[in-house]
Design a protein around this motif. Structure first.
Motif, PDB file in Angstrom:
ATOM      1  N   VAL A 427      -9.456  14.214  89.009  1.00 40.67           N
ATOM      2  CA  VAL A 427      -8.939  12.841  88.951  1.00 40.67           C
ATOM      3  C   VAL A 427      -9.784  11.960  88.040  1.00 40.67           C
ATOM      4  O   VAL A 427      -9.278  11.080  87.365  1.00 40.67           O
ATOM      5  CB  VAL A 427      -8.882  12.231  90.374  1.00 40.67           C
ATOM      6  N   GLY A 430     -12.919   6.037  89.657  1.00 42.42           N
ATOM      7  CA  GLY A 430     -12.112   4.834  89.826  1.00 42.42           C
ATOM      8  C   GLY A 430     -10.725   5.097  90.362  1.00 42.42           C
ATOM      9  O   GLY A 430     -10.422   6.146  90.926  1.00 42.42           O
ATOM     10  N   ASN A 431      -9.834   4.093  90.204  1.00 45.42           N
ATOM     11  CA  ASN A 431      -8.434   4.162  90.615  1.00 45.42           C
ATOM     12  C   ASN A 431      -8.311   4.574  92.079  1.00 45.42           C
ATOM     13  O   ASN A 431      -7.838   5.667  92.415  1.00 45.42           O
ATOM     14  CB  ASN A 431      -7.646   5.125  89.728  1.00 45.42           C
ATOM     15  N   ILE A 432      -8.732   3.677  92.969  1.00 46.86           N
ATOM     16  CA  ILE A 432      -8.784   3.975  94.403  1.00 46.86           C
ATOM     17  C   ILE A 432      -7.420   4.373  94.948  1.00 46.86           C
ATOM     18  O   ILE A 432      -7.305   5.310  95.748  1.00 46.86           O
ATOM     19  CB  ILE A 432      -9.330   2.766  95.181  1.00 46.86           C
ATOM     20  N   ASP A 433      -6.374   3.685  94.522  1.00 52.09           N
ATOM     21  CA  ASP A 433      -5.034   4.001  95.044  1.00 52.09           C
ATOM     22  C   ASP A 433      -4.644   5.439  94.719  1.00 52.09           C
ATOM     23  O   ASP A 433      -4.108   6.153  95.569  1.00 52.09           O
ATOM     24  CB  ASP A 433      -3.993   3.037  94.461  1.00 52.09           C
ATOM     25  N   MET A 434      -4.907   5.879  93.486  1.00 51.34           N
ATOM     26  CA  MET A 434      -4.559   7.244  93.119  1.00 51.34           C
ATOM     27  C   MET A 434      -5.451   8.250  93.846  1.00 51.34           C
ATOM     28  O   MET A 434      -4.989   9.315  94.269  1.00 51.34           O
ATOM     29  CB  MET A 434      -4.670   7.443  91.608  1.00 51.34           C
ATOM     30  N   GLN A 435      -6.724   7.920  93.988  1.00 45.07           N
ATOM     31  CA  GLN A 435      -7.626   8.812  94.718  1.00 45.07           C
ATOM     32  C   GLN A 435      -7.108   9.055  96.132  1.00 45.07           C
ATOM     33  O   GLN A 435      -7.048  10.202  96.605  1.00 45.07           O
ATOM     34  CB  GLN A 435      -9.038   8.206  94.789  1.00 45.07           C
ATOM     35  N   GLN A 437      -4.052   8.543  97.298  1.00 47.03           N
ATOM     36  CA  GLN A 437      -2.763   9.245  97.261  1.00 47.03           C
ATOM     37  C   GLN A 437      -2.965  10.748  97.104  1.00 47.03           C
ATOM     38  O   GLN A 437      -2.329  11.548  97.786  1.00 47.03           O
ATOM     39  CB  GLN A 437      -1.915   8.722  96.107  1.00 47.03           C
TER      40      GLN A 437
END
Length: 704
Positions: A427, A430-435, A437
Motif C-alpha cells: 500500500v 499514509g492514506n488511512i482510509d485505504m489502509q 479498507q
C-alpha cells in the motif's frame, strides 16, 4: 494462568456414539477454551456432525463424557444446552421455509424465555451484524438464497447470546464469493470474543480461520495442533490430508476437503531456514574475521576513498589478523557519504551496480547507496530472516505501509515478504482510509509501518469501532523510537496484536538488519552480515557490553558500498549472554536516541543544519530558533513547532510575511509541515556552551 491451565469451556473425553449397530465415534477427546476458534476437519462421513450433535444433545453418546465449565452435561437435552450457553447452526441450514426471517430468528431464543424488550435487543444485534436479514425481515425464509439462509441459521443461533457457537459446514453448497462473506462473519464473531467450534470439509478454510484444529477420520482423532502449523506442514498434509493439487484434487484422502485452496506451490516456511548455521560464538567470530578481512581488502582495492583512509591510518589488508584489529580501522560517517555524492564508497565497477537507494530528509546532497545483485540477494535473505523470527509464514498477508521509491523501506519489506512466500499488500505510507479498507477487505494478518503510523492506525481503528473486522496478528514497525506505553497502546487498540521492532539503515542495506524476538526484550542483529561495536560518542573508545553508547557497524560481505566502522549515531547497548528465546544470534537493546542532532519527524530525517540554511535564506529572520516536538495523544500525530527570532531591527509588523515564507520553504525543501512562531530579537536564551535547540517530548517513558 495459561489457557492450558484453565478449566476448558468444553471438554470431551473418550466419547463414543452409535447409530444402531454402526459406531460413528471411537473414543474422541477434544478441548475448547474460552475465546478460541477450534476447527474440526474431516471428510464426509468422518463423524464431525455426530460429534456436534452429541455436544448439543441431539444425539445421546453411547460412552464417554462431556463437561461444560468442568460440570458434566453428557446426555442433556438441547433446551438445557441452550440455557447453558450453547447454540447450534446445523448443516444444510434447516430454516423453516414457511416462516418469515424474523420468526425464524425468534425461535433461536425461545428456550431462554426472553421478555419482549430483551428479545428485540437480541434481534437488533443480529440485524446489525447481518444487514441483509434486516432488509428481508418479513420475507419467507424459503425464498432466500443459499447464502442468506446460512446467515439466517447463524443469526438464529446468535439470538441465544451463546458462550459457545457450534457451526456445522457453514460453507456447504455455497458459491466462493458467498463463502468469503460467511467466513468474514465467522472471523468477526471470533474477534468479538465468541468461542466457536467449526466443522468444515474445506480444510484450507477451516484451518486458516481457526486457532487450533482437530483432524477426524473414520470416527477417530488422527491429529491435532495449532492451525497454522498444520497448514504449513507438508508432511502432515501428505499423511493426513493427502496430496491434492489443482490437477488432481481427488488425491486428498479427505475427498472434497478443499485442499486446492492451500497454496501448495509456495515454499514451506520450516524448510526455508534463513538463520545461520552457527553452533556457538566461536564459529560466528571466525566467520566475522573472514568477512572483515574480505571487506578491508575489497574496500582497499575497489574504493579510492577507502584506500586513502586506510593508507592514512597505516592499515593494509594483510595487517588484519584478528577481530581486535577492527579498532585500528578509521571511522566513517554520514559526511563521507554526502561528500562522495552521487556514488559514495563505491567499490565495484558501475556495470555491476543494479540499483541505488537514498536516505530521506536532508536538503542538498542525499546519502546515496549502491547495490550489486549479491547485495540485494543478501538483503532479501536476512529480511526474510526478520519475518521468520517474528513467526510470519507463507499463509500470512503482509500489508506494507512504508515508503517506496528511492527509499529502502518498501522494497525491503516486500522482497522479504515474497522470499518467504507470503502475500504482499504493497500500500505504501499514509492514506488511512485505504489502509483500513485493505485491512478489512484483504484480511491482512501482518501490518508493517513506522511506530507513529501504527499508533495512528490503531487510534483510527478504535475510533471507528472496527477492531472485530480486522485480522492483524502482528505489527512490524521501525524507523522511530517507541516507548513501552506507546507499544502497549498500539497492541491493545489493534485487538492484542504482537509488536516487533525492526531495525536498519539505508547505509547498511536498509531495514531488516535486526528484529526483536518473541520474548520482546531485545533486538537480535545479524552478526553474520555485520559487526556491531558500541563506542563512547565523545571519545570514540569502545564501552563494555551492557553500557549505552553509539552504534558503529562494519559490513562483512557488502560489495557495492562496503561500510568500515560507520558511525550510525544511534544510541543502544550490547546485551551480553544468550537470549531466553533460544536464538544464538547476538543482541542489542532498542534504540534509545541519537548522539547527534538529527531529528526523526514523521519518517523524515531532519538536520538542524538544514533548518539553519532555510531560515538564513528568509530575509528578516534571525539565526536563533527552537524546535519543539510533541505527540497528540488523541490523534497519535507528531507535531513540530518552531520558535524563531526576527532579525535585529526588523519590525514586528512583518511577522506574518516571515512566517508564511519560512513555512513554505520548509515544506518545499524538507517535505514536512511546521507551526512557526516569530518572536522579538534577543528573546531566546543564549549560552556560552551549545544552546539547546531541540525539545522532544514525544517519548516520555522507558523504551524497554
Amino acid at each position: 494462568m495459561t489457557a492450558e491451565n484453565k478449566t476448558p469451556l468444553l471438554e470431551i473425553t473418550n466419547l463414543t456414539a452409535h447409530y444402531g449397530a454402526a459406531q460413528a465415534l471411537f473414543g474422541v477427546d477434544l478441548k475448547i477454551h474460552q475465546g478460541e476458534t477450534v476447527a474440526l476437519v474431516g471428510a464426509n462421513g468422518a463423524g464431525k456432525s455426530t460429534l456436534l450433535k452429541c455436544v448439543m444433545g441431539l444425539v445421546t453418546p453411547s460412552g464417554g463424557t462431556i463437561h461444560l465449565d468442568g460440570q458434566p452435561v453428557t446426555g442433556s437435552t438441547p433446551a438445557t444446552m441452550v440455557r447453558h450457553g450453547l447454540a447450534f447452526s446445523p448443516e444444510g441450514r434447516e430454516v423453516f421455509p414457511h416462516l418469515s426471517v424474523e420468526e425464524n430468528l425468534t425461535l433461536g431464543a425461545m428456550a431462554l424465555k426472553l421478555r419482549r424488550g430483551e428479545q428485540q435487543t437480541h434481534l437488533d444485534e443480529v440485524y446489525q451484524r447481518f444487514a441483509k436479514l434486516k432488509e428481508r425481515r418479513s420475507q419467507l425464509a424459503g425464498t432466500l438464497s443459499g447464502g442468506e439462509q446460512q446467515m439466517l441459521a447463524m443469526g438464529r443461533a446468535l439470538m441465544a447470546h451463546p458462550r459457545l457457537l457450534l457451526l456445522d459446514e457453514p460453507s456447504l453448497g455455497l458459491a466462493p464469493k458467498i463463502t468469503d462473506e460467511i467466513f468474514a462473519i465467522i472471523h468477526q464473531l471470533s474477534r468479538s470474543g465468541t468461542t466457536i467450534l467449526l466443522v468444515e470439509q474445506n480444510a484450507a478454510r477451516a484451518l486458516s480461520g481457526s486457532d487450533r484444529a482437530y483432524l477426524l477420520a473414520n470416527g477417530e482423532m488422527v491429529q491435532q495442533g495449532q492451525s497454522d502449523q498444520l497448514l504449513n506442514d507438508p508432511a502432515l498434509r501428505a499423511a493426513f490430508l493427502g496430496a491434492a493439487s489443482h490437477d488432481s484434487p481427488q488425491a486428498s484422502r479427505l475427498g472434497a476437503a478443499g485442499l486446492t485452496n492451500i497454496r501448495l506451490e509456495k515454499p514451506d516456511m520450516r524448510q526455508q531456514n534463513f538463520m545461520p548455521a552457527f553452533d556457538n560464538a566461536e564459529q560466528l567470530k571466525a566467520h566475522q574475521l573472514a568477512g572483515l578481512q574480505w571487506t578491508v581488502r575489497h574496500a582497499y582495492e575497489g574504493s579510492s576513498f577507502y584506500r586513502q583512509q586506510l593508507d592514512h591510518a597505516g592499515v593494509t589488508p594483510e595487517s588484519i589478523v584478528s577481530l581486535d584489529d577492527l579498532q585500528r580501522l578509521p571511522f566513517t560517517d554520514a559526511n563521507d557519504l554526502r561528500d562522495g555524492y552521487p556514488f559514495p564508497l563505491r567499490a565495484v565497477p558501475f556495470e555491476q551496480i543494479v540499483r541505488v537507494h537514498a536516505s530521506s530528509g536532508t536538503t542538498g546532497k542525499r546519502k546515496v547507496l549502491c547495490y550489486t545483485q549479491k547485495d540485494l540477494d543478501n538483503w532479501t535473505d536476512f529480511f526474510a530472516r526478520c519475518y521468520q523470527m517474528a513467526g510470519v509464514t507463507p499463509l500470512d498477508r503482509i500489508q506494507i505501509a512504508v515508503g517506496y521509491g528511492v527509499w529502502t523501506a518498501g522494497m525491503g519489506f516486500q522482497l522479504g515478504c515474497e522470499k518467504i512466500g507470503a502475500m504482499a499488500v504493497p500500500v505504501g505510507p499514509g492514506n488511512i482510509d485505504m489502509q483500513i479498507q485493505f485491512l478489512i477487505d484483504f484480511q491482512s494478518t501482518v501490518f508493517c509501518s513506522t511506530a507513529s503510523m501504527a499508533l495512528l492506525m490503531a487510534e483510527e481503528i478504535h475510533r471507528r469501532g472496527l477492531a472485530d473486522q480486522i485480522n492483524v496478528k502482528k505489527i512490524i514497525y521501525g524507523s522511530e523510537r517507541s516507548s513501552v506505553s506507546m507499544r502497549r497502546k498500539i497492541s491493545e487498540l489493534f485487538g492484542g496484536a504482537e509488536l516487533f521492532d525492526i531495525t536498519g539503515l539505508t547505509e547498511l542495506y536498509g531495514p531488516g538488519t535486526g528484529i526483536e524476538c518473541s520474548d520482546h526484550d531485545c533486538i537480535h542483529y545479524w552478526g553474520d552480515y555485520y559487526i556491531l561495536e558500541i563506542v563512547d560518542p565523545e571519545t570514540l573508545q569502545p564501552v563494555p557490553d551492557g553500557e549505552w553508547g553509539e552504534m558503529v557497524v562494519t559490513s562483512l560481505c557488502k560489495e557495492a558500498a562496503p561500510l568500515i566502522r560507520y558511525r550510525t549515531h544511534d544510541i543502544t547497548r550490547i546485551i551480553p549472554g544468550s537470549c531466553s528465546c533460544g536464538n544464538p544470534l547476538p543482541r542489542h537493546s532498542r534504540i534509545k536516541g541519537r548522539s547527534d542532532d538529527t531529528i526523526k519527524f514523521r519518517g523524515v530525517n531532519i538536520y538542524p543544519s538544514s533548518l539553519d540554511t532555510i531560515l538564513s535564506q528568509v530575509p528578516g529572520l534571525g539565526s536563533e530558533y527552537q524546535i519543539h516536538l510533541s505527540r497528540d495523544d488523541d490523534s497519535a500525530r507528531d507535531h513540530m513547532r518552531m520558535v524563531v527570532e526576527r532579525g535585529e531591527g526588523v519590525e514586528a509588523g512583518r511577522s506574518a510575511e516571515l512566517i508564511h515564507e519560512a513555512v513554505h520553504q520548509i515544506k518545499k525543501q524538507l517535505l514536512v509541515s511546521v507551526e512557526l512562531e516569530v518572536v522579538d530579537y534577543g528573546t531566546l536564551p543564549r549560552s556560552e556552551k551549545k544552546s539547546q535547540r531541540v525539545f522532544d517530548t514525544r517519548i516520555q517513558d522507558e523504551i524497554v
